[in-house]
Design an enzyme around this catalytic site. Structure first.
Site, PDB file in Angstrom:
ATOM      1  N   GLY A  12      13.999   5.816   6.919  1.00 32.44           N
ATOM      2  CA  GLY A  12      14.703   4.580   7.250  1.00 32.44           C
ATOM      3  C   GLY A  12      15.563   4.630   8.497  1.00 32.44           C
ATOM      4  O   GLY A  12      16.581   3.939   8.577  1.00 32.44           O
ATOM      5  N   ASN A  14      14.633   3.489  11.417  1.00 30.69           N
ATOM      6  CA  ASN A  14      14.500   2.164  12.043  1.00 30.69           C
ATOM      7  C   ASN A  14      15.383   1.144  11.325  1.00 30.69           C
ATOM      8  O   ASN A  14      16.004   0.301  11.974  1.00 30.69           O
ATOM      9  CB  ASN A  14      13.039   1.701  12.031  1.00 30.69           C
ATOM     10  CG  ASN A  14      12.268   2.234  13.219  1.00 30.69           C
ATOM     11  OD1 ASN A  14      12.429   1.758  14.343  1.00 30.69           O
ATOM     12  ND2 ASN A  14      11.451   3.250  12.979  1.00 30.69           N
ATOM     13  N   MET A  90       4.745   2.448   3.544  1.00 30.15           N
ATOM     14  CA  MET A  90       3.472   3.169   3.519  1.00 30.15           C
ATOM     15  C   MET A  90       2.449   2.557   2.553  1.00 30.15           C
ATOM     16  O   MET A  90       1.646   3.268   1.956  1.00 30.15           O
ATOM     17  CB  MET A  90       3.714   4.645   3.177  1.00 30.15           C
ATOM     18  CG  MET A  90       4.606   5.366   4.165  1.00 30.15           C
ATOM     19  SD  MET A  90       4.063   5.184   5.877  1.00 30.15           S
ATOM     20  CE  MET A  90       2.660   6.290   5.840  1.00 30.15           C
ATOM     21  N   ARG A  91       2.470   1.237   2.430  1.00 23.37           N
ATOM     22  CA  ARG A  91       1.474   0.567   1.592  1.00 23.37           C
ATOM     23  C   ARG A  91       0.818  -0.546   2.379  1.00 23.37           C
ATOM     24  O   ARG A  91       1.480  -1.212   3.177  1.00 23.37           O
ATOM     25  CB  ARG A  91       2.146  -0.094   0.381  1.00 23.37           C
ATOM     26  CG  ARG A  91       2.616   0.832  -0.693  1.00 23.37           C
ATOM     27  CD  ARG A  91       3.319   0.037  -1.760  1.00 23.37           C
ATOM     28  NE  ARG A  91       2.430  -0.834  -2.504  1.00 23.37           N
ATOM     29  CZ  ARG A  91       1.673  -0.448  -3.521  1.00 23.37           C
ATOM     30  NH1 ARG A  91       1.683   0.805  -3.917  1.00 23.37           N
ATOM     31  NH2 ARG A  91       0.894  -1.307  -4.156  1.00 23.37           N
ATOM     32  N   LEU A  92      -0.460  -0.734   2.128  1.00 19.86           N
ATOM     33  CA  LEU A  92      -1.155  -1.872   2.729  1.00 19.86           C
ATOM     34  C   LEU A  92      -0.839  -3.110   1.910  1.00 19.86           C
ATOM     35  O   LEU A  92      -0.926  -3.085   0.686  1.00 19.86           O
ATOM     36  CB  LEU A  92      -2.661  -1.629   2.679  1.00 19.86           C
ATOM     37  CG  LEU A  92      -3.314  -0.978   3.884  1.00 19.86           C
ATOM     38  CD1 LEU A  92      -4.816  -0.890   3.653  1.00 19.86           C
ATOM     39  CD2 LEU A  92      -3.005  -1.772   5.144  1.00 19.86           C
ATOM     40  N   ASN A 107       5.538  -5.479  11.925  1.00 23.95           N
ATOM     41  CA  ASN A 107       5.422  -4.040  11.686  1.00 23.95           C
ATOM     42  C   ASN A 107       5.695  -3.312  12.996  1.00 23.95           C
ATOM     43  O   ASN A 107       5.499  -3.877  14.077  1.00 23.95           O
ATOM     44  CB  ASN A 107       4.010  -3.699  11.206  1.00 23.95           C
ATOM     45  CG  ASN A 107       3.845  -2.230  10.880  1.00 23.95           C
ATOM     46  OD1 ASN A 107       4.730  -1.610  10.284  1.00 23.95           O
ATOM     47  ND2 ASN A 107       2.720  -1.651  11.287  1.00 23.95           N
ATOM     48  N   HIS A 109       4.489   0.211  14.937  1.00 24.64           N
ATOM     49  CA  HIS A 109       3.484   1.270  14.846  1.00 24.64           C
ATOM     50  C   HIS A 109       3.711   2.262  15.987  1.00 24.64           C
ATOM     51  O   HIS A 109       3.923   1.849  17.127  1.00 24.64           O
ATOM     52  CB  HIS A 109       2.083   0.664  14.926  1.00 24.64           C
ATOM     53  CG  HIS A 109       1.012   1.693  14.752  1.00 24.64           C
ATOM     54  ND1 HIS A 109       0.655   2.183  13.513  1.00 24.64           N
ATOM     55  CD2 HIS A 109       0.254   2.348  15.656  1.00 24.64           C
ATOM     56  CE1 HIS A 109      -0.285   3.093  13.680  1.00 24.64           C
ATOM     57  NE2 HIS A 109      -0.543   3.217  14.958  1.00 24.64           N
TER      58      HIS A 109
HETATM   59  C1  GRF Z   1       8.090   5.012  12.501  1.00 25.77           C
HETATM   60  O1  GRF Z   1       7.640   5.965  13.408  1.00 25.77           O
HETATM   61  C2  GRF Z   1       7.201   3.804  12.545  1.00 25.77           C
HETATM   62  O2  GRF Z   1       6.567   3.626  13.770  1.00 25.77           O
HETATM   63  C3  GRF Z   1       6.187   4.086  11.482  1.00 25.77           C
HETATM   64  O3  GRF Z   1       6.866   4.790  10.481  1.00 25.77           O
HETATM   65  C4  GRF Z   1       7.969   5.475  11.052  1.00 25.77           C
HETATM   66  C5  GRF Z   1       9.168   5.126  10.225  1.00 25.77           C
HETATM   67  O4  GRF Z   1      10.272   5.945  10.495  1.00 25.77           O
HETATM   68  N1  GRF Z   1       5.593   2.841  11.018  1.00 25.77           N
HETATM   69  P1  GRF Z   1      11.688   5.647   9.837  1.00 25.77           P
HETATM   70  O5  GRF Z   1      11.508   5.657   8.318  1.00 25.77           O
HETATM   71  O6  GRF Z   1      12.157   4.305  10.322  1.00 25.77           O
HETATM   72  O7  GRF Z   1      12.583   6.741  10.286  1.00 25.77           O
END
Ligand code: GRF
Length: 201
Positions: A12, A14, A90-92, A107, A109
């Site tokens: 987390g 981000n 981590m789920r679709l 999202n 990526h």
């Molecule tokens: C990030 O690198 C993002 O691009 C990917 O998952 C990672 C999440 O990292 N989708 P965090 O949990 O925000 O540290």
């Protein structure tokens, strides 16, 4: 004021950057809810530290993905959420979920899409040998990492890079890019025409 829900399965960081941006006025919206599919996700603890409503919704309690996603949709509607932000979720998501929030799910990526979609975007880029990678914020559609691109930022790959060092630099770029994209949404500055996402004045 737009109400944002953040979905996260992992550490987390981000989410943390988004919460900081809300606090400093860099995002003109509020994080009203954080949801995780992992009970031990650090993201849930971060949300609690910030005093944000944090829910673990356990996929194992539901028969199939549609049932799980219906519970998510109901929760988001109950909390009057305007924007769903996936941050390491981590789920679709099933079409049922995507159709309930058209062009209202974002999202991030860790590659320059459409290169290296799916899992392990950083590993894929390094293994391919590209000299530039980066990160992409995009809307979610029913495909895998295929929705309209909102913002992208390039990150150079250097010769000495390992997965960790490259991911670290991409992360740093994500912490700038994601809040910027979220703020544009919150201020109604994004307009999608076909595949193209335009930024309007
Ligand atoms: C990030 O690198 C993002 O691009 C990917 O998952 C990672 C999440 O990292 N989708 P965090 O949990 O925000 O540290």
């Amino acid at each position: 004021m737009k109400r944002i829900a953040v979905f996260a399965s992992g550490q987390g960081t981000n989410l943390e950057a988004i919460l900081e941006a809300v606090k400093s006025g860099g995002i003109s919206g509020e994080v009203a809810l954080v949801i995780s599919d992992q009970e031990k996700a650090q993201a849930l603890q971060r949300a609690q530290r910030w005093g944000v409503k944090a829910l673990f919704i356990n996929p194992k309690e539901y028969k199939n993905r549609e049932q799980y996603d219906q519970v998510l949709v109901d929760q988001l509607k109950a909390d009057k959420i305007d924007l769903v932000v996936l941050a390491g979720f981590m789920r679709l998501l099933t079409p049922l979920f995507v159709r309930a929030f058209p062009l209202k799910i974002m999202n991030i990526h860790p590659s320059l899409l459409p290169a290296f979609p799916g899992l392990e975007g950083v590993e894929q880029a390094l293994a391919y040998g590209v000299k530039v990678s980066g990160c992409t914020v995009h809307f979610i559609d029913e495909g895998l990492d295929t929705g309209p691109v909102i913002l992208q930022e390039a990150v150079p790959v250097i010769q000495e890079d390992t997965i960790e060092t490259l991911h670290q630099r991409i992360h740093a770029s994500e912490y700038r890019l994601y809040p910027t994209a979220i703020d544009l949404f919150c201020r109604d500055k994004l307009k999608v025409e076909g595949r193209r996402c335009l930024i309007i004045d």
